[in-house]
Design a protein around this motif. Structure first.
Motif, PDB file in Angstrom:
ATOM      1  N   ASN A 106       4.496   7.939   6.774  1.00 57.05           N
ATOM      2  CA  ASN A 106       5.916   7.763   6.465  1.00 57.05           C
ATOM      3  C   ASN A 106       6.706   9.016   6.856  1.00 57.05           C
ATOM      4  O   ASN A 106       6.363  10.128   6.438  1.00 57.05           O
ATOM      5  CB  ASN A 106       6.076   7.475   4.973  1.00 57.05           C
ATOM      6  CG  ASN A 106       7.454   6.959   4.624  1.00 57.05           C
ATOM      7  OD1 ASN A 106       8.464   7.611   4.885  1.00 57.05           O
ATOM      8  ND2 ASN A 106       7.507   5.785   4.019  1.00 57.05           N
TER       9      ASN A 106
ATOM     10  N   ARG B  27      -1.234  -4.577   2.724  1.00 52.14           N
ATOM     11  CA  ARG B  27      -0.952  -3.329   3.449  1.00 52.14           C
ATOM     12  C   ARG B  27       0.554  -3.109   3.600  1.00 52.14           C
ATOM     13  O   ARG B  27       1.074  -2.026   3.288  1.00 52.14           O
ATOM     14  CB  ARG B  27      -1.623  -3.358   4.822  1.00 52.14           C
ATOM     15  CG  ARG B  27      -1.470  -2.042   5.581  1.00 52.14           C
ATOM     16  CD  ARG B  27      -2.105  -2.087   6.966  1.00 52.14           C
ATOM     17  NE  ARG B  27      -2.034  -0.785   7.611  1.00 52.14           N
ATOM     18  CZ  ARG B  27      -3.046   0.049   7.760  1.00 52.14           C
ATOM     19  NH1 ARG B  27      -4.235  -0.286   7.309  1.00 52.14           N
ATOM     20  NH2 ARG B  27      -2.890   1.216   8.359  1.00 52.14           N
ATOM     21  N   GLU B  28       1.271  -4.123   4.066  1.00 52.74           N
ATOM     22  CA  GLU B  28       2.715  -3.968   4.238  1.00 52.74           C
ATOM     23  C   GLU B  28       3.412  -3.792   2.899  1.00 52.74           C
ATOM     24  O   GLU B  28       4.383  -3.035   2.786  1.00 52.74           O
ATOM     25  CB  GLU B  28       3.307  -5.170   4.982  1.00 52.74           C
ATOM     26  CG  GLU B  28       4.787  -5.014   5.295  1.00 52.74           C
ATOM     27  CD  GLU B  28       5.349  -6.145   6.134  1.00 52.74           C
ATOM     28  OE1 GLU B  28       6.574  -6.121   6.397  1.00 52.74           O
ATOM     29  OE2 GLU B  28       4.580  -7.044   6.519  1.00 52.74           O
TER      30      GLU B  28
ATOM     31  N   HIS C 179      -2.498   5.193  -0.887  1.00 54.09           N
ATOM     32  CA  HIS C 179      -1.244   5.939  -0.978  1.00 54.09           C
ATOM     33  C   HIS C 179      -1.216   7.120  -0.003  1.00 54.09           C
ATOM     34  O   HIS C 179      -0.185   7.376   0.640  1.00 54.09           O
ATOM     35  CB  HIS C 179      -1.041   6.438  -2.407  1.00 54.09           C
ATOM     36  CG  HIS C 179      -0.657   5.367  -3.375  1.00 54.09           C
ATOM     37  ND1 HIS C 179       0.526   4.655  -3.268  1.00 54.09           N
ATOM     38  CD2 HIS C 179      -1.289   4.876  -4.477  1.00 54.09           C
ATOM     39  CE1 HIS C 179       0.603   3.777  -4.256  1.00 54.09           C
ATOM     40  NE2 HIS C 179      -0.485   3.892  -4.999  1.00 54.09           N
TER      41      HIS C 179
ATOM     42  N   ASN D  76      -0.462   5.972   3.505  1.00 54.52           N
ATOM     43  CA  ASN D  76       0.926   5.561   3.693  1.00 54.52           C
ATOM     44  C   ASN D  76       1.880   6.748   3.683  1.00 54.52           C
ATOM     45  O   ASN D  76       2.872   6.773   4.423  1.00 54.52           O
ATOM     46  CB  ASN D  76       1.320   4.553   2.612  1.00 54.52           C
ATOM     47  CG  ASN D  76       0.627   3.223   2.797  1.00 54.52           C
ATOM     48  OD1 ASN D  76       0.225   2.872   3.907  1.00 54.52           O
ATOM     49  ND2 ASN D  76       0.466   2.481   1.723  1.00 54.52           N
TER      50      ASN D  76
ATOM     51  N   TYR E  75       2.272  -2.276   0.241  1.00 56.42           N
ATOM     52  CA  TYR E  75       2.106  -0.883  -0.185  1.00 56.42           C
ATOM     53  C   TYR E  75       3.009   0.048   0.620  1.00 56.42           C
ATOM     54  O   TYR E  75       3.561   1.020   0.091  1.00 56.42           O
ATOM     55  CB  TYR E  75       0.646  -0.455  -0.046  1.00 56.42           C
ATOM     56  CG  TYR E  75      -0.236  -0.850  -1.194  1.00 56.42           C
ATOM     57  CD1 TYR E  75      -0.088  -0.272  -2.459  1.00 56.42           C
ATOM     58  CD2 TYR E  75      -1.235  -1.802  -1.039  1.00 56.42           C
ATOM     59  CE1 TYR E  75      -0.901  -0.624  -3.524  1.00 56.42           C
ATOM     60  CE2 TYR E  75      -2.058  -2.168  -2.102  1.00 56.42           C
ATOM     61  CZ  TYR E  75      -1.876  -1.576  -3.337  1.00 56.42           C
ATOM     62  OH  TYR E  75      -2.680  -1.939  -4.392  1.00 56.42           O
ATOM     63  N   GLU E  76       3.153  -0.217   1.914  1.00 55.42           N
ATOM     64  CA  GLU E  76       4.047   0.601   2.736  1.00 55.42           C
ATOM     65  C   GLU E  76       5.492   0.473   2.260  1.00 55.42           C
ATOM     66  O   GLU E  76       6.229   1.467   2.157  1.00 55.42           O
ATOM     67  CB  GLU E  76       3.928   0.176   4.202  1.00 55.42           C
ATOM     68  CG  GLU E  76       2.575   0.496   4.823  1.00 55.42           C
ATOM     69  CD  GLU E  76       2.377  -0.145   6.185  1.00 55.42           C
ATOM     70  OE1 GLU E  76       3.236  -0.985   6.580  1.00 55.42           O
ATOM     71  OE2 GLU E  76       1.371   0.175   6.854  1.00 55.42           O
TER      72      GLU E  76
END
Length: 333
Positions: free
Chosen positions: A23, A279-280, A16, A19, A282-283
């Motif tokens: 972001n 990974r994607e 987290h 990310n 979670y993003e």
């Protein structure tokens, strides 16, 4: 820019934090963890500040909270955060004790708290696209769903001791995926399992391999093949069978290169860990959390979805112990 306070500086906490730092819509304001050194390392790496829990919860300090600490702290943190009126993203499950999870959900409801559950697989592009097609009717009537979900390696005994068992720890994601893809509640659960991979897991009273059959309210059948190990890597596949179409979501490989020789064709193994495979997802989950914080609550997994998935985990454990199918109450989520 939304300021996020993160509880938990462990493995999922780092996912987290990474990310959030990447972001553009939010930033890591605080990191809270009983291990002060771990909190400081994570905060230093991703731009936040290590603080005590009361500082992170102080009025005006944070705009939103992510609870990614150890499971035994989730309920207490949610109870403390609920009155603050800020959006919360909580990792599963709310509690390993189902009664405590239900009581916490009631407190969240009483406070009109806005809590999103961390069912990241909902945000995987493949799963999300299959869900869209199923909900649009393109697949026709869904009559069968098959989920393969196996870890790349058995976790260490210390992890097993505090995990709550295979169904609450790992299969809970598959229970949520089944509900998410079908868009309906589950009526019954039948589970079988055993310890076939790592005898240390069996010595701790847990299982490392299971097969679970669910019957949905419509009669659709779900088969979950679940385990703590696959020889070729992290195994995450879904097949959806409808009267008009069949959909397959396959494993995600480390690369897309296939090598042909006289011995045949070889391709890369699946990505090795959940953090790499998803990974994607979670993003996208973080982006969806920011949307949620800004007022877009459409199609969000809430704490009620968390309870629904955990109810299936409890039913599976009951079924395993009694060797009989278990009827479950319908939770719409």
């Amino acid at each position: 820019m939304m300021r996020i306070a993160l509880f938990g500086a462990g493995r999922i906490g780092e996912v987290h934090a990474r990310n959030i730092a990447a972001n553009l819509r939010c930033r890591l304001a605080f990191v809270v963890d009983p291990d002060a050194d771990a909190a400081a390392r994570l905060a230093d790496r991703y731009g936040g500040r290590p603080v005590a829990a009361d500082t992170a919860m102080a009025a005006g300090q944070a705009d939103a909270f992510i609870v990614a600490s150890s499971t035994n702290t989730h309920a207490a943190l949610l109870n403390a955060l609920a009155p603050l009126g800020k959006p919360i993203l909580c990792e599963k499950p709310v509690s390993l004790d189902f009664a405590e999870a239900e009581a916490c959900a009631q407190r969240l409801d009483a406070a009109d708290a806005r809590c999103m559950m961390g069912f990241h697989r909902r945000y995987d592009p493949g799963f999300a696209e299959v869900r869209r097609r199923v909900q649009s009717g393109e697949a026709g009537r869904i009559f069968q769903l098959c989920i393969a979900s196996r870890s790349w390696a058995p976790p260490p005994p210390d992890y097993i001791r505090q995990s709550g068992g295979l169904f609450r720890d790992q299969t809970i994601h598959d229970f949520d995926v089944a509900r998410f893809l079908l868009g309906e509640p589950i009526a019954s659960v039948y589970a079988v399992g055993g310890c076939m991979i790592d005898e240390r897991i069996g010595a701790l009273g847990d299982i490392d391999s299971a097969m679970v059959t669910l019957t949905a309210a419509s009669g659709a059948l779900v088969c979950i093949c679940n385990g703590r190990f696959a020889a070729f890597g992290y195994d995450q596949r879904v097949e959806v069978f409808g009267t008009k179409a069949t959909y397959l979501v396959g494993n995600v490989s480390a690369d897309t290169v296939a090598c042909g020789t006289a011995d045949g064709w070889l391709s890369a193994r699946p990505k090795a860990t959940f953090a790499e495979r998803y990974r994607e997802a979670y993003e996208r989950e973080l982006d969806r959390f920011v949307d949620f914080a800004e007022g877009d609550e459409a199609d969000i997994a809430t704490h009620h979805d968390g309870l629904a998935a955990q109810a299936l985990a409890e039913a599976a454990l009951n079924s395993l112990q009694t060797r009989t199918p278990v009827e479950v109450f319908a939770r719409a989520g």
